[in-house]
Design a protein around this motif. Structure first.
Motif, PDB file in Angstrom:
ATOM      1  N   GLY B  16       0.548  -1.215   0.108  1.00  0.00           N
ATOM      2  CA  GLY B  16      -0.064  -0.063   0.068  1.00  0.00           C
ATOM      3  C   GLY B  16       1.045   1.070   0.038  1.00  0.00           C
ATOM      4  N   GLN B  17       2.122   1.069   0.233  1.00  0.00           N
ATOM      5  CA  GLN B  17       2.891   2.370   0.535  1.00  0.00           C
ATOM      6  C   GLN B  17       3.409   2.493  -1.113  1.00  0.00           C
ATOM      7  N   ASN B  71      18.383  17.219 -16.493  1.00  0.00           N
ATOM      8  CA  ASN B  71      19.758  16.480 -16.387  1.00  0.00           C
ATOM      9  C   ASN B  71      19.758  15.364 -17.045  1.00  0.00           C
ATOM     10  N   TYR B  72      18.727  14.544 -17.302  1.00  0.00           N
ATOM     11  CA  TYR B  72      18.606  13.456 -17.806  1.00  0.00           C
ATOM     12  C   TYR B  72      18.473  12.149 -16.971  1.00  0.00           C
ATOM     13  N   SER B  73      18.753  12.680 -15.414  1.00  0.00           N
ATOM     14  CA  SER B  73      18.428  11.670 -14.657  1.00  0.00           C
ATOM     15  C   SER B  73      16.889  11.193 -14.726  1.00  0.00           C
ATOM     16  N   SER B  74      16.363  10.236 -13.791  1.00  0.00           N
ATOM     17  CA  SER B  74      15.188   9.796 -13.896  1.00  0.00           C
ATOM     18  C   SER B  74      14.723   9.204 -12.800  1.00  0.00           C
ATOM     19  N   GLU B  75      13.399   9.390 -12.280  1.00  0.00           N
ATOM     20  CA  GLU B  75      12.712   8.615 -11.118  1.00  0.00           C
ATOM     21  C   GLU B  75      11.717   7.611 -11.981  1.00  0.00           C
ATOM     22  N   LEU B  76      11.457   6.510 -10.999  1.00  0.00           N
ATOM     23  CA  LEU B  76      10.477   5.641 -11.115  1.00  0.00           C
ATOM     24  C   LEU B  76       9.648   5.462 -10.069  1.00  0.00           C
ATOM     25  N   ASN B  77       8.406   5.685  -9.869  1.00  0.00           N
ATOM     26  CA  ASN B  77       7.561   5.895  -8.888  1.00  0.00           C
ATOM     27  C   ASN B  77       6.287   4.487  -9.017  1.00  0.00           C
ATOM     28  N   VAL B  78       6.156   3.998  -7.843  1.00  0.00           N
ATOM     29  CA  VAL B  78       5.170   3.003  -7.820  1.00  0.00           C
ATOM     30  C   VAL B  78       4.381   3.426  -6.900  1.00  0.00           C
ATOM     31  N   ASN B  79       3.015   3.423  -7.013  1.00  0.00           N
ATOM     32  CA  ASN B  79       2.119   3.537  -5.971  1.00  0.00           C
ATOM     33  C   ASN B  79       1.345   2.325  -5.543  1.00  0.00           C
ATOM     34  N   ALA B  80       0.907   2.312  -4.191  1.00  0.00           N
ATOM     35  CA  ALA B  80      -0.033   1.404  -3.738  1.00  0.00           C
ATOM     36  C   ALA B  80       0.701  -0.249  -3.819  1.00  0.00           C
ATOM     37  N   LEU B  81       1.864  -0.096  -3.314  1.00  0.00           N
ATOM     38  CA  LEU B  81       2.593  -1.243  -3.506  1.00  0.00           C
ATOM     39  C   LEU B  81       2.097  -2.752  -3.237  1.00  0.00           C
ATOM     40  N   LEU B  82       2.399  -3.694  -4.057  1.00  0.00           N
ATOM     41  CA  LEU B  82       1.623  -5.264  -3.862  1.00  0.00           C
ATOM     42  C   LEU B  82       2.910  -5.959  -3.558  1.00  0.00           C
ATOM     43  N   LEU B  83       2.530  -7.067  -2.991  1.00  0.00           N
ATOM     44  CA  LEU B  83       3.667  -7.964  -2.776  1.00  0.00           C
ATOM     45  C   LEU B  83       4.560  -8.579  -4.035  1.00  0.00           C
ATOM     46  N   PHE B 105      23.423  -0.822 -18.004  1.00  0.00           N
ATOM     47  CA  PHE B 105      22.642  -0.913 -16.706  1.00  0.00           C
ATOM     48  C   PHE B 105      23.359  -0.613 -15.363  1.00  0.00           C
ATOM     49  N   GLY B 106      22.759  -0.137 -14.503  1.00  0.00           N
ATOM     50  CA  GLY B 106      23.320   0.169 -13.161  1.00  0.00           C
ATOM     51  C   GLY B 106      23.006  -1.131 -12.317  1.00  0.00           C
ATOM     52  N   ASN B 107      23.568  -1.051 -11.011  1.00  0.00           N
ATOM     53  CA  ASN B 107      23.491  -2.283 -10.307  1.00  0.00           C
ATOM     54  C   ASN B 107      22.208  -2.549  -9.560  1.00  0.00           C
ATOM     55  N   GLY B 108      20.962  -1.611 -10.090  1.00  0.00           N
ATOM     56  CA  GLY B 108      19.731  -2.009  -9.475  1.00  0.00           C
ATOM     57  C   GLY B 108      19.119  -1.609  -8.148  1.00  0.00           C
ATOM     58  N   THR B 109      17.961  -1.470  -8.048  1.00  0.00           N
ATOM     59  CA  THR B 109      17.383  -1.439  -6.649  1.00  0.00           C
ATOM     60  C   THR B 109      16.551  -2.542  -6.235  1.00  0.00           C
ATOM     61  N   ARG B 110      17.069  -3.065  -5.327  1.00  0.00           N
ATOM     62  CA  ARG B 110      16.298  -4.489  -4.885  1.00  0.00           C
ATOM     63  C   ARG B 110      15.166  -3.777  -3.908  1.00  0.00           C
ATOM     64  N   LEU B 111      14.003  -4.161  -4.238  1.00  0.00           N
ATOM     65  CA  LEU B 111      12.791  -3.657  -3.607  1.00  0.00           C
ATOM     66  C   LEU B 111      11.902  -4.857  -2.886  1.00  0.00           C
ATOM     67  N   THR B 112      11.856  -4.944  -1.564  1.00  0.00           N
ATOM     68  CA  THR B 112      10.968  -5.728  -0.966  1.00  0.00           C
ATOM     69  C   THR B 112       9.685  -5.361  -0.541  1.00  0.00           C
ATOM     70  N   VAL B 113       8.592  -5.970  -0.796  1.00  0.00           N
ATOM     71  CA  VAL B 113       7.389  -5.339  -0.236  1.00  0.00           C
ATOM     72  C   VAL B 113       6.796  -6.497   0.630  1.00  0.00           C
ATOM     73  N   THR B 114       6.581  -6.043   1.997  1.00  0.00           N
ATOM     74  CA  THR B 114       6.117  -7.094   2.977  1.00  0.00           C
ATOM     75  C   THR B 114       4.678  -6.912   3.402  1.00  0.00           C
TER      76      THR B 114
END
Lengths: 114, 114
Positions: B16-17, B71-83, B105-114
């Protein structure tokens, strides 16, 4: 629609063995680009090679070689005299000329044992 | 030269976050793409931006959005997170907006949704 199939989920070899990773692709475009990427445990995808649909020449780079065959829609990757540092997940990917997305296969996990 | 940088490297969120992931491309690269990589699978295309305009969108729900800054940087937004949003999120930059330009590629962001 574009599709990439890597039928080998996991491969395990002993150091110094040769190993071939298979990649079969599907596309309706006449202009497309094929790629191989390596993903070590750190997670970063490392670009290895790009091939365009008009160039079927095979390529060799050190211990790495690539065999592109349009007749069988395959773009296979061979590592000669494998080393432990070659252990990683390898991805084959396809980008069509007019598309913005790169389609990846499911990957092949290669383990090279000493 | 610095490669593609992503932040944060790890993130734990509750269902939900909302989450914002950030990416800085290689200097001189105007194209930024976002990919989601679920464990054991290949990366899946989410978005591509070029010169601050959206150039491609993958098959993801509207809960996913992105933008690119001057400046060509970027954001990814995710609403109402699901598992099921738990994954490695990869950012990639390239010179061109399509075709033969390989993705870095970059090294990535590891997202864990609990």
């Amino acid at each position: 629609a574009q599709k990439v199939t890597q039928a080998q989920t996991e491969i395990s070899v002993v150091e110094k063995e040769d190993v071939t990773l298979d990649c079969v692709y599907e596309t309706r475009d006449t202009t497309y680009y094929l790629f191989w990427y390596k993903q070590p445990p750190s997670g970063e995808l490392v670009f290895l090679i790009r091939r365009n649909s008009f160039d079927e020449q095979n390529e060799i780079s050190g211990r790495y070689s690539w065999n592109f065959q349009k007749s069988t829609s395959s773009f296979n990757f061979t590592i000669t005299a494998s080393q432990v540092v070659d252990s990683a997940v390898y991805f084959c990917a396809l980008s069509e000329g007019n598309n913005n997305d790169m389609r990846f296969g499911a990957g092949t996990r290669l383990t090279v044992k000493p | 030269d610095a490669g593609v940088t992503q932040s944060p490297t790890h993130l734990i969120k509750t269902r939900g976050q909302h989450v914002t992931l950030r990416c800085s491309p290689i200097s001189g690269h105007k194209s930024v793409s976002w990919y989601q990589q679920v464990l054991g699978q290949g990366p899946q295309f989410i978005f591509q931006y070029y010169e601050k305009e959206e150039r491609g969108r993958g098959n993801f729900p509207d809960r996913f959005s992105a933008r690119q800054f001057p400046n060509y940087s970027s954001e990814l937004n995710v609403n109402a997170l699901l598992l099921g949003d738990s994954a490695l999120y990869l950012c990639a930059s390239s010179l061109a907006d399509r075709g033969p330009s390989p993705l870095h590629f970059g090294n990535g962001t590891r997202l864990t949704v609990t």
